[in-house]
Design an enzyme around this catalytic site. Structure first.
Site, PDB file in Angstrom:
ATOM      1  CE  LYS A  13      -4.530  -3.629   1.059  1.00 35.48           C
ATOM      2  NZ  LYS A  13      -5.631  -2.754   0.588  1.00 35.48           N
ATOM      3  NE  ARG A 127     -14.576  -4.910   2.133  1.00 35.40           N
ATOM      4  CZ  ARG A 127     -13.344  -4.490   2.407  1.00 35.40           C
ATOM      5  NH1 ARG A 127     -12.298  -5.182   2.010  1.00 35.40           N
ATOM      6  NH2 ARG A 127     -13.154  -3.363   3.059  1.00 35.40           N
ATOM      7  NE  ARG A 160     -13.554  -3.770   6.524  1.00 35.24           N
ATOM      8  CZ  ARG A 160     -12.325  -3.832   6.006  1.00 35.24           C
ATOM      9  NH1 ARG A 160     -11.888  -4.963   5.460  1.00 35.24           N
ATOM     10  NH2 ARG A 160     -11.529  -2.791   6.031  1.00 35.24           N
ATOM     11  NE  ARG A 171     -10.883   1.883   4.807  1.00 34.74           N
ATOM     12  CZ  ARG A 171     -11.607   0.906   4.261  1.00 34.74           C
ATOM     13  NH1 ARG A 171     -12.906   1.058   4.073  1.00 34.74           N
ATOM     14  NH2 ARG A 171     -11.046  -0.224   3.905  1.00 34.74           N
TER      15      ARG A 171
HETATM   16  P1  AP5 Z   1     -10.642  -6.858  -0.873  1.00 37.55           P
HETATM   17  O1  AP5 Z   1      -9.800  -7.975  -1.370  1.00 37.55           O
HETATM   18  O2  AP5 Z   1     -11.424  -7.075   0.375  1.00 37.55           O
HETATM   19  O3  AP5 Z   1      -9.801  -5.506  -0.814  1.00 37.55           O
HETATM   20  P2  AP5 Z   1      -8.604  -5.058   0.130  1.00 37.55           P
HETATM   21  O4  AP5 Z   1      -7.590  -4.414  -0.713  1.00 37.55           O
HETATM   22  O5  AP5 Z   1      -8.148  -6.222   0.988  1.00 37.55           O
HETATM   23  O6  AP5 Z   1      -9.380  -3.966   0.966  1.00 37.55           O
HETATM   24  P3  AP5 Z   1      -9.449  -3.582   2.520  1.00 37.55           P
HETATM   25  O7  AP5 Z   1     -10.568  -2.610   2.685  1.00 37.55           O
HETATM   26  O8  AP5 Z   1      -9.534  -4.816   3.380  1.00 37.55           O
HETATM   27  O9  AP5 Z   1      -8.116  -2.871   2.693  1.00 37.55           O
HETATM   28  P4  AP5 Z   1      -7.704  -1.857   3.734  1.00 37.55           P
HETATM   29  O10 AP5 Z   1      -6.250  -1.867   3.512  1.00 37.55           O
HETATM   30  O11 AP5 Z   1      -8.331  -0.558   3.760  1.00 37.55           O
HETATM   31  O12 AP5 Z   1      -8.299  -2.492   5.058  1.00 37.55           O
HETATM   32  P5  AP5 Z   1      -7.646  -3.343   6.235  1.00 37.55           P
HETATM   33  O13 AP5 Z   1      -8.589  -4.413   6.565  1.00 37.55           O
HETATM   34  O14 AP5 Z   1      -6.229  -3.673   5.945  1.00 37.55           O
HETATM   35  O15 AP5 Z   1     -11.652  -6.458  -2.077  1.00 37.55           O
HETATM   36  C1  AP5 Z   1     -12.611  -5.436  -1.892  1.00 37.55           C
HETATM   37  C2  AP5 Z   1     -13.904  -5.845  -2.594  1.00 37.55           C
HETATM   38  O16 AP5 Z   1     -13.685  -5.872  -4.007  1.00 37.55           O
HETATM   39  C3  AP5 Z   1     -14.422  -7.239  -2.227  1.00 37.55           C
HETATM   40  O17 AP5 Z   1     -15.817  -7.215  -2.226  1.00 37.55           O
HETATM   41  C4  AP5 Z   1     -13.910  -8.143  -3.371  1.00 37.55           C
HETATM   42  O18 AP5 Z   1     -14.750  -9.246  -3.599  1.00 37.55           O
HETATM   43  C5  AP5 Z   1     -13.928  -7.161  -4.538  1.00 37.55           C
HETATM   44  N1  AP5 Z   1     -12.886  -7.392  -5.533  1.00 37.55           N
HETATM   45  C6  AP5 Z   1     -11.597  -7.730  -5.318  1.00 37.55           C
HETATM   46  N2  AP5 Z   1     -10.925  -7.811  -6.484  1.00 37.55           N
HETATM   47  C7  AP5 Z   1     -11.830  -7.497  -7.464  1.00 37.55           C
HETATM   48  C8  AP5 Z   1     -11.751  -7.397  -8.875  1.00 37.55           C
HETATM   49  N3  AP5 Z   1     -10.603  -7.633  -9.539  1.00 37.55           N
HETATM   50  N4  AP5 Z   1     -12.865  -7.045  -9.569  1.00 37.55           N
HETATM   51  C9  AP5 Z   1     -14.035  -6.792  -8.913  1.00 37.55           C
HETATM   52  N5  AP5 Z   1     -14.176  -6.879  -7.570  1.00 37.55           N
HETATM   53  C10 AP5 Z   1     -13.073  -7.225  -6.845  1.00 37.55           C
HETATM   54  O19 AP5 Z   1      -7.623  -2.236   7.373  1.00 37.55           O
HETATM   55  C11 AP5 Z   1      -8.794  -1.777   7.998  1.00 37.55           C
HETATM   56  C12 AP5 Z   1      -8.423  -0.769   9.083  1.00 37.55           C
HETATM   57  O20 AP5 Z   1      -7.604  -1.413  10.079  1.00 37.55           O
HETATM   58  C13 AP5 Z   1      -7.582   0.426   8.612  1.00 37.55           C
HETATM   59  O21 AP5 Z   1      -8.378   1.475   8.099  1.00 37.55           O
HETATM   60  C14 AP5 Z   1      -6.875   0.821   9.914  1.00 37.55           C
HETATM   61  O22 AP5 Z   1      -7.745   1.493  10.787  1.00 37.55           O
HETATM   62  C15 AP5 Z   1      -6.564  -0.540  10.533  1.00 37.55           C
HETATM   63  N6  AP5 Z   1      -5.259  -1.068  10.088  1.00 37.55           N
HETATM   64  C16 AP5 Z   1      -5.054  -2.233   9.400  1.00 37.55           C
HETATM   65  N7  AP5 Z   1      -3.749  -2.412   9.172  1.00 37.55           N
HETATM   66  C17 AP5 Z   1      -3.108  -1.350   9.713  1.00 37.55           C
HETATM   67  C18 AP5 Z   1      -1.741  -0.955   9.778  1.00 37.55           C
HETATM   68  N8  AP5 Z   1      -0.765  -1.698   9.231  1.00 37.55           N
HETATM   69  N9  AP5 Z   1      -1.450   0.212  10.400  1.00 37.55           N
HETATM   70  C19 AP5 Z   1      -2.410   0.972  10.976  1.00 37.55           C
HETATM   71  N10 AP5 Z   1      -3.730   0.666  10.939  1.00 37.55           N
HETATM   72  C20 AP5 Z   1      -4.066  -0.490  10.315  1.00 37.55           C
END
Ligand code: AP5
Length: 215
Positions: A13, A127, A160, A171
């Site tokens: 994402k 990552r 992370r 998660r």
């Molecule tokens: P990346 O683009 O970083 O993936 P992502 O989907 O953004 O993953 P996140 O881990 O950031 O999502 P998340 O929703 O769990 O975490 P968030 O930060 O929102 O890609 C991942 C890796 O793959 C990278 O290395 C990239 O280079 C690689 N990649 C990408 N596309 C690829 C492809 N096509 N092929 C190969 N490699 C690829 O949330 C973290 C924490 O914050 C949560 O657990 C929670 O505690 C809190 N939080 C955040 N938002 C909320 C909310 N709305 N409500 C409650 N708690 C929340």
């Protein structure tokens, strides 16, 4: 243009949101990035949020909704935005609906990204992120020019806390229980588009831009 990217942790994402920012010149609103910034700056919100984040649990809805309300009222959101990682519970989706109504806005498209769990674990455990500029790399699929060093800032990259396999599994369980129902919620409005997220970063980017341009 108001877009929402939804999908399991590590599906890509954040990676795709950054391309959309460049292409459509609208801001990315990532609740994960906003929370991590608060943790890094030792704010009261960050201290509270970190208790949940370290464990791979969701931060309480009220905290998230207050944060989003402030953010969507900023001037840079007037031409649109990309929501990344929000909403991820039904109460958050309801809260967003109310907020959008009060702003006289609506979402144009909800992009649903998905891949297998084994690919998620592989992507997340490889990552690496830069604390300074937030650039995200992947040791296997999108590596920095020099091992473990950010191309732009020249600082050491980090893994992370929530990207260790046991926390990734937690998660994923939370995603299935609390966030998947949000996809059903938006399907009823007929604004969801499924994005096959198995391919290369570039192919997925081209597909998303094609889909969004047709809206
Ligand atoms: P990346 O683009 O970083 O993936 P992502 O989907 O953004 O993953 P996140 O881990 O950031 O999502 P998340 O929703 O769990 O975490 P968030 O930060 O929102 O890609 C991942 C890796 O793959 C990278 O290395 C990239 O280079 C690689 N990649 C990408 N596309 C690829 C492809 N096509 N092929 C190969 N490699 C690829 O949330 C973290 C924490 O914050 C949560 O657990 C929670 O505690 C809190 N939080 C955040 N938002 C909320 C909310 N709305 N409500 C409650 N708690 C929340």
């Amino acid at each position: 243009m108001r877009l929402l990217l939804i999908g399991p942790p590590g599906v890509g994402k954040g990676t795709q949101a950054k391309f959309l920012v460049n292409h459509f010149k609208i801001p990315q609103i990532s609740t994960g990035d906003m929370l991590r910034e608060n943790v890094q700056n030792n704010t009261a919100l960050g201290t509270e949020a970190n208790i949940y984040m370290k464990e791979g649990k969701l931060v309480p809805d009220t905290v998230i909704l207050q944060m989003i309300k402030k953010r969507l009222n900023k001037n840079d959101c007037s031409n649109g935005y990309i929501l990344d990682g929000f909403p991820r519970t039904e109460p958050q989706a309801n809260g967003l609906d109310k907020l959008l109504k009060s702003l006289n806005q609506r979402l144009d498209c909800v992009m649903v990204m998905n891949i297998d769990d084994s690919m998620i674990i592989n992507r997340l455990s490889n990552r690496r992120s830069c604390k300074n500029c937030n650039q995200v790399y992947n040791l296997l699929y999108d590596p920095p020019k020099t091992d473990d060093i950010c191309d732009s800032c020249n600082v050491k990259l980090f893994l992370r806390d929530d990207d260790i396999p046991s926390t990734i599994k937690k998660r994923l369980i939370i995603y299935r229980e609390q966030t998947e129902p949000v996809i059903e919620y938006y399907t009823k409005f007929g604004i969801t588009k499924i994005i096959d997220s198995k391919g290369s970063i570039k192919d997925i980017k081209n597909n998303i831009i094609k889909i969004v341009t047709r809206i």
